[in-house]
Design an enzyme around this catalytic site. Structure first.
Site, PDB file in Angstrom:
ATOM      1  N   LYS A 101       0.841  -1.202   0.000  1.00  0.00           N
ATOM      2  CA  LYS A 101       0.000   0.000   0.000  1.00  0.00           C
ATOM      3  C   LYS A 101       0.876   1.252   0.000  1.00  0.00           C
ATOM      4  CE  LYS A 101      -3.359   2.549   2.706  1.00  0.00           C
ATOM      5  NZ  LYS A 101      -4.318   2.607   3.800  1.00  0.00           N
ATOM      6  N   GLU A 160      10.355  -4.740   4.717  1.00  0.00           N
ATOM      7  CA  GLU A 160      10.447  -6.129   4.258  1.00  0.00           C
ATOM      8  C   GLU A 160      10.212  -6.216   2.748  1.00  0.00           C
ATOM      9  OE1 GLU A 160       8.740  -5.069   6.862  1.00  0.00           O
ATOM     10  OE2 GLU A 160       8.678  -6.557   8.482  1.00  0.00           O
ATOM     11  N   GLY A 167      -4.891  -1.493   4.870  1.00  0.00           N
ATOM     12  CA  GLY A 167      -4.054  -2.606   4.402  1.00  0.00           C
ATOM     13  C   GLY A 167      -4.726  -3.948   4.585  1.00  0.00           C
ATOM     14  N   ARG A 168      -5.333  -4.161   5.747  1.00  0.00           N
ATOM     15  CA  ARG A 168      -5.940  -5.477   6.012  1.00  0.00           C
ATOM     16  C   ARG A 168      -7.306  -5.630   5.350  1.00  0.00           C
ATOM     17  NH1 ARG A 168      -4.973  -2.334  10.166  1.00  0.00           N
ATOM     18  NH2 ARG A 168      -6.626  -1.491  11.461  1.00  0.00           N
ATOM     19  N   GLU A 206      -5.163  -6.526  14.558  1.00  0.00           N
ATOM     20  CA  GLU A 206      -4.628  -5.221  14.158  1.00  0.00           C
ATOM     21  C   GLU A 206      -5.744  -4.174  14.193  1.00  0.00           C
ATOM     22  OE1 GLU A 206      -0.990  -4.505  11.347  1.00  0.00           O
ATOM     23  OE2 GLU A 206      -2.760  -4.290  10.111  1.00  0.00           O
ATOM     24  N   HIS A 217      -6.135 -33.225  17.048  1.00  0.00           N
ATOM     25  CA  HIS A 217      -5.054 -34.088  17.539  1.00  0.00           C
ATOM     26  C   HIS A 217      -3.905 -33.256  18.087  1.00  0.00           C
ATOM     27  CE1 HIS A 217      -6.959 -37.695  15.908  1.00  0.00           C
ATOM     28  NE2 HIS A 217      -7.422 -36.858  14.990  1.00  0.00           N
ATOM     29  N   LYS A 224       9.266  -0.884  14.091  1.00  0.00           N
ATOM     30  CA  LYS A 224       9.879  -0.590  12.784  1.00  0.00           C
ATOM     31  C   LYS A 224      11.025   0.409  12.956  1.00  0.00           C
ATOM     32  CE  LYS A 224       5.606  -1.022  10.044  1.00  0.00           C
ATOM     33  NZ  LYS A 224       4.621  -0.310   9.226  1.00  0.00           N
TER      34      LYS A 224
HETATM   35  O1  F6P Z   1       2.234  -3.989   9.849  1.00  0.00           O
HETATM   36  C1  F6P Z   1       1.614  -2.798   9.579  1.00  0.00           C
HETATM   37  C2  F6P Z   1       1.129  -2.687   8.179  1.00  0.00           C
HETATM   38  O2  F6P Z   1       0.986  -1.335   7.899  1.00  0.00           O
HETATM   39  C3  F6P Z   1      -0.180  -3.434   7.913  1.00  0.00           C
HETATM   40  O3  F6P Z   1      -1.292  -2.741   8.332  1.00  0.00           O
HETATM   41  C4  F6P Z   1      -0.104  -3.601   6.440  1.00  0.00           C
HETATM   42  O4  F6P Z   1      -1.031  -4.525   5.985  1.00  0.00           O
HETATM   43  C5  F6P Z   1       1.337  -4.037   6.296  1.00  0.00           C
HETATM   44  O5  F6P Z   1       2.034  -3.244   7.241  1.00  0.00           O
HETATM   45  C6  F6P Z   1       1.930  -3.867   4.939  1.00  0.00           C
HETATM   46  O6  F6P Z   1       1.912  -2.528   4.546  1.00  0.00           O
HETATM   47  P1  F6P Z   1       2.140  -2.120   3.046  1.00  0.00           P
HETATM   48  O7  F6P Z   1       1.070  -2.729   2.232  1.00  0.00           O
HETATM   49  O8  F6P Z   1       2.091  -0.622   3.039  1.00  0.00           O
HETATM   50  O9  F6P Z   1       3.501  -2.630   2.628  1.00  0.00           O
END
Ligand code: F6P
Length: 521
Positions: free
Chosen positions: A204, A210, A261-262, A347, A378, A488
């Site tokens: 987003k 990452e 995002g979610r 979240e 199990h 972060k």
């Molecule tokens: O972990 C926080 C967060 O902002 C989530 O809400 C989001 O889904 C994820 O990081 C990834 O964010 P982005 O899509 O901006 O890389």
């Protein structure tokens, strides 16, 4: 404008109900006393049949909870979300993921002035994205699609691609890389050829460490392997199209800051799913979610499934004190559903302050966890049946299998029903405590006729809305996630210190571990 649940007149009344008979409430007696209990507490919503009757409530409790929702202005808050008001108050944003699945041109009562224009943009982007998805499906040279993203840019598409594996295009392998742990990307890259691979960089913000790290490594690998034509082999799914272009990615599909995002699976972030199942089925997926949106928006509160489930969540968390909820999908393809729901619930509602930033005097999000049945039986079901904690369980079962193997589906569904039954009825043993099952343990049973794009869309929208309901009653902002920011920032600082060895100002534990890692490097 909205009342917090503990400020409603029903809150003390609900506490009194529990004090009067609360922990004595017995599901077995409740069924014996009310011949219509099953029909009252179950309902058919779009694509989903829900049995809420094996929960620790009766009609009086439910009526009080419904009155509480009324008093708190739940319906008004819901309408504010649908109409595009900036209910994400800490970021000053609207919350309009429902617009992503609204049919083109459909106006709803109360729509804000910008909604029609936004809907037109949604459909313009959707059409372009789905045309691209079908072109990728038709392109035999592309055999591997690698989605690079994390959180909402991974969990939703990954879960949905697995769930709808049955509909996956032949000749396309779908990969998901989320973790900054290089083992993940490395092991995926090992099986790939650059000319046969399409990388989807899903973020987003296009700033997430990452994803940026994995995207850069994927690009370096592509170049090193002799890959050419970046525009053909890399696409970005983001609200930050400029940042993607600066990284040299010019094939882009955008979305908007009013998509959390979610909640972004319905946007360009859904492209891996669209490639996997095709444009027509992706539209069915959106339509299933829209049907649930309409149910949530229009059904009276007493027959509104997301409302009833959200109220039950509040009842369990705040009055019974249940701290977790277990998700048990009885369908192997739904194996990533618990992970997806963890982000959605925790979240969104893992907050301890109200919308105005003041501390809340009650608990909010439960811990969500789970595994597909029958595997969980199990592993941890022992604790669910005989442990000291009561954990409400949510079964999700599918009536029709899509595999041809005889004898399996009956056993699978029998196990789901038997577990729900055993949790409730228990088994008395006066002579041997080890063999005594207390029973009276609550569960909800969701039943789909078949696992299709439409039914999956409806189930996800149901879960989104039930999270909205509990978050609304708790008076929190379910649409921000400030809690992820501190880690972060600190990770950036520590990454630099790992290079230099500087531990000045660090606590002794972090400094000690950092020194140890460096000394063994
Ligand atoms: O972990 C926080 C967060 O902002 C989530 O809400 C989001 O889904 C994820 O990081 C990834 O964010 P982005 O899509 O901006 O890389």
């Amino acid at each position: 404008m909205y009342l917090r649940c503990d400020q409603s007149p029903q809150w003390p009344e609900l506490a009194a109900v529990l004090a009067r008979r609360g922990r004595q409430f017995d599901l077995r007696e409740a069924f014996a006393a009310d011949a219509r209990r099953f029909s009252h507490f179950s309902q058919q919503a779009p694509h989903v049949f829900a049995d809420l009757s094996k929960n620790l409530w009766d009609r009086t409790t439910e009526a009080l909870l419904l009155d509480m929702a009324q008093a708190c202005g739940l319906a008004q808050h819901r309408d504010a979300m649908f109409s595009g008001q900036p209910i994400n108050n800490t970021e000053g944003r609207a919350v309009l993921h429902t617009l992503l699945r609204r049919p083109s041109g459909l106006a709803l009562p109360g729509d804000g002035p910008e909604v029609a224009g936004q809907l037109a943009q949604v459909h313009g982007t959707l059409d372009a994205m789905l045309a691209y998805a079908d072109a990728v499906r038709a392109d035999d040279a592309i055999t591997d699609i690698v989605n690079i993203g994390i959180g909402g840019s991974d969990l939703g598409p990954h879960m949905a691609v697995l769930a709808l594996e049955e509909f996956r295009a032949a000749g396309k392998r779908m990969h998901f890389v989320s973790n900054v742990d290089g083992h993940e990307l490395h092991s995926v890259l090992q099986g790939l050829k650059p000319h046969g691979t399409l990388f989807l960089i899903a973020s987003k913000t296009f700033t997430t460490a990452e994803t940026m790290t994995n995207a850069a490594s994927a690009r370096a690998w592509f170049d090193a392997q002799g890959g050419t034509d970046v525009a053909r082999h890399f696409a970005a799914l983001t609200t930050n199209v400029d940042a993607a272009r600066q990284m040299g990615i010019h094939t882009t599909f955008g979305f908007w800051d009013w998509v959390g995002g979610r909640y972004s699976l319905w946007s360009a972030i859904g492209l891996p799913l669209a490639i996997s199942i095709g444009a027509a089925r992706f539209r069915e997926f959106l339509a299933g979610a829209h049907a649930m949106d309409e149910h949530f928006r229009t059904a009276p509160l007493a027959q509104n499934l997301p409302v009833r489930m959200g109220l039950l969540d509040v009842w369990y968390r705040n009055f019974h004190g249940f701290a977790s909820r277990c998700i048990a999908p009885y369908h192997a393809a739904l194996r990533r559903l618990p992970a997806y729901l963890q982000q959605l619930e925790m979240e969104s509602n893992g907050k301890r302050v109200a919308q105005d930033g003041r501390m809340l005097p009650y608990a909010t999000s439960p811990v969500l966890w789970g595994e597909p049945g029958t595997n969980g039986q199990h592993a941890f079901f022992q604790m669910l049946h005989q442990g000291t904690d009561v954990v409400p369980l949510e079964f999700i079962a599918v009536r029709q299998p899509t595999h041809p193997l005889p004898g399996h589906q009956g056993k699978l569904l029998a196990n789901a029903l038997a577990q729900a039954q055993a949790l409730m009825v228990g088994k008395a043993s006066d002579s041997d405590g080890h063999r005594h099952f207390p029973g009276n343990r609550p569960s909800t049973f969701l039943l789909l006729d078949a696992l299709t794009p439409a039914s999956l869309g409806a189930v996800i929208a149901l879960q989104e809305h039930r999270v909205f309901v509990s978050g609304s009653l708790w008076g929190i902002n379910s649409f921000d996630q400030w809690g992820v920011e501190l880690g972060k920032v600190l990770a950036k600082d520590i990454e630099a210190r790992l290079g230099t060895g500087d531990v000045a100002g660090l606590d002794a534990s972090t400094a000690g571990l950092l020194g140890l890692i460096r000394s063994r490097g």
